[in-house]
Design an enzyme around this catalytic site. Structure first.
Site, PDB file in Angstrom:
ATOM      1  N   ASN A 150      11.170 -30.147   4.209  1.00 53.45           N
ATOM      2  CA  ASN A 150       9.971 -29.415   3.791  1.00 53.45           C
ATOM      3  C   ASN A 150       8.954 -30.270   3.035  1.00 53.45           C
ATOM      4  OD1 ASN A 150      11.797 -29.400   1.619  1.00 53.45           O
ATOM      5  ND2 ASN A 150      10.756 -27.663   0.701  1.00 53.45           N
ATOM      6  N   GLU A 248      20.272 -29.687  -5.221  1.00 54.21           N
ATOM      7  CA  GLU A 248      19.035 -28.897  -5.369  1.00 54.21           C
ATOM      8  C   GLU A 248      18.951 -28.009  -4.142  1.00 54.21           C
ATOM      9  OE1 GLU A 248      17.359 -28.937  -8.011  1.00 54.21           O
ATOM     10  OE2 GLU A 248      18.156 -30.744  -8.932  1.00 54.21           O
ATOM     11  N   CYS A 282      10.596 -24.893  -1.857  1.00 54.16           N
ATOM     12  CA  CYS A 282      11.675 -24.208  -2.580  1.00 54.16           C
ATOM     13  C   CYS A 282      11.149 -23.480  -3.804  1.00 54.16           C
ATOM     14  CB  CYS A 282      12.738 -25.215  -2.976  1.00 54.16           C
ATOM     15  SG  CYS A 282      12.039 -26.583  -3.917  1.00 54.16           S
ATOM     16  N   GLU A 461      17.361 -33.029 -11.696  1.00 53.17           N
ATOM     17  CA  GLU A 461      16.653 -34.268 -11.395  1.00 53.17           C
ATOM     18  C   GLU A 461      15.517 -34.423 -12.397  1.00 53.17           C
ATOM     19  OE1 GLU A 461      15.730 -33.418  -7.199  1.00 53.17           O
ATOM     20  OE2 GLU A 461      17.273 -34.891  -6.698  1.00 53.17           O
TER      21      GLU A 461
END
Ligand code: NAD
Length: 483
Positions: A150, A248, A282, A461
């Site tokens: 994405n 993630e 996301c 992260e």
């Protein structure tokens, strides 16, 4: 003739060991634009070997020397920003302005940011009387970075930059759906003479190349961004193998809009958080919860704005919403819209596949879609759609808004829109997500911890969180002699 994209291993390009190729499609037209090496465990083996050979020299560099390589890479990427932006738009179906003005510049800034982090990172020391404790932080060795389609180069760089900055050597596995900019990155590395074997790129299907990377015994850690389903599989392997892992994953993000929400940027921001990248981020808000006294006015304004969004050819500068990434994903999102109808939802706008006239007639487009009338527990309000579809729900109180926001197995990102800052901070502390934006969306400070809770992931992260993930801390305890 379509181009062939090969692995980049040990500073050189290399076909798949068994010669297999995958088709790579242009989402805006539905046509094949390239072919890709379909890697497997033999290719991963070669890449891990190259990375292991490169590790002693790379990890032995001074921090400033590693930082300088990352800066050189960033500079070389910047010099071909337009080329990278065009490649990303071709591969993903995103509007060209989005890749040129936002995503590729952010990928470049990821390298610059972690170049700085390499020189700023430090470890702790603890003194207690005659005891001195200090922490050594060593790179892990060879690490695997697996990224989705994405935000291809942006998310790949978000992983490999801290891994390299911390002194590791990397085997990266970009999404097989959107491999083009990772291939360009390998060309750029080659051009600037980036040390061979420090960053290797193996292409191919997740179930083959990705899985082989996860399961390779010399790969010390896996940093993964992608779906919750695959994240669970990776966790299922890394748990028993005691391999370090950062995940993630997916989301079903709540947006809480109170009647006193500041109006200036509200609709424009929620339009972006609903439909930017055709909803395939996301962090997009999927469930918009609106205080009942403001519901009708808000709904009408959002629907009018969604209807006005230009959807179509990514190369047209007027286009705001491009294509979905693949035929399979397009079919999945159309299936979710059918499910919305079955769940009793009313489609306020959109809801249909779109076939633009001209060169994009065969592309995978869907109209920006706003729906209402779905119960909090139905499939459509529970499962990630990852497309240009948002669901509106009304609430009567702060407590109900919070309960609706938390009525999800996911926990990635929330937005709270209110002028009442006491309420905003109260909710920020209670909403079950790893990120909370108050009166804004997608404002990113790269130093902050990034990631989700619940089914949205494990670990964080960003900034020093990423540097810590990619290093092994060792406590050294010294008993000092008294004179
Ligand atoms: P995906 O899980 O299908 O694939 C992601 C990557 O994993 C790809 O490179 C794929 O080849 C690889 N892969 C697939 N199966 C594998 C396996 N068994 N072992 C190892 N690797 C494997 O996800 P996707 O469809 O590419 O991306 C969309 C998903 O990513 C959405 O769910 C979205 O929410 C999530 N996402 C999350 C974040 C975040 O920061 N939380 C960011 C972007 C996307």
């Amino acid at each position: 003739m379509t181009s062939v994209l090969t692995h980049y291993i040990g500073g050189d390009w290399r076909s798949a060991t068994d010669g297999r190729l995958l088709d790579v499609f242009e989402p805006a037209t539905g046509r094949v634009h390239a072919q890709l090496a379909a890697g497997d465990s033999a290719d991963v083996e070669a890449a891990v070997r190259a990375a292991s050979l490169a590790f002693p020299a790379w990890s032995g560099l001074r921090h400033g020397e590693r930082a300088s390589w990352l800066h050189r890479l960033a500079d070389a990427m910047e010099a071909c920003l337009n080329e990278l932006a065009e490649a990303e738009s071709l591969d993903t179906g995103k509007p060209i302005w989005q890749t040129r003005d936002i995503e590729i510049p952010r990928a470049i800034s990821n390298f610059r940011f972690f170049a700085a982090a390499a020189t700023q990172f430090s470890s702790e020391s603890h003194h207690d009387g005659a005891l001195l404790n200090y922490t050594l932080r060593a790179p892990l060795g060879v690490v695997g970075c697996i990224s989705p389609w994405n935000l291809p180069l942006y998310l790949l760089s978000w992983k490999i930059a801290p891994a390299l900055a911390a002194g590791n050597c990397v085997v990266a596995k970009p999404s097989e759906v959107t491999p083009l900019t990772a291939h360009h990155l390998s060309e750029i590395m080659h051009r600037i003479g980036f040390p061979a074997g420090v960053l290797n790129i193996v292409h191919g299907h997740g179930a083959e190349a990705g899985r082989a990377l996860v399961e390779h015994p010399l790969v010390k850690a896996i940093s993964f961004t992608g779906s919750t389903t695959v994240g669970r599989q990776i966790a299922g392997f890394c748990g028993p193998a005691l391999k370090k892992v950062s995940l993630e994953l997916g989301g079903k993000n709540p947006v809480l809009v109170f009647a006193d929400a500041p109006r200036a940027d509200l609709i424009a921001t929620l339009l972006r958080s609903s439909f930017q990248n055709a909803g395939q981020i996301c962090l997009c808000g999927a469930r918009i919860l609106v205080e009942r006294s403001y519901y009708a006015e808000f709904r009408d304004a959002l629907v009018d704005a969604a209807r006005a969004l230009a959807t179509g050819d990514p190369l047209d500068p007027e286009t705001r919403v491009g294509a979905l990434v693949s035929a399979a994903h397009h079919a999945k999102v159309m299936g979710c819209i059918e499910q919305i109808r079955r769940d009793g939802g009313q489609i306020l706008c959109g809801g249909k596949a779109l076939r633009p006239a001209g060169r994009c007639a065969g592309g995978w487009f869907i109209e920006p879609t706003v729906v209402e009338g779905l119960g909090a527990d139905c499939r459509s309000n529970q499962e990630e759609i990852f497309g240009p579809v948002v669901s509106l729900q009304a609430f009567d109180s702060e407590a109900e808004a919070l309960a609706l926001a938390n009525a999800s197995s996911y926990g990635l990102a929330a937005q709270v829109w209110t002028r009442d800052l006491n309420r905003a901070h109260r909710l920020a502390a209670q909403v079950e997500t790893g990120i909370v934006w108050i009166n804004c969306w997608m404002q990113r400070d790269l130093r902050t911890p990034f990631g989700g809770m619940k089914a949205s992931g494990m670990g964080r992260e960003g900034g020093f969180e990423a540097m810590r993930f990619f290093t092994e801390p060792r406590n050294v305890c010294v008993q000092l002699e008294s004179r």
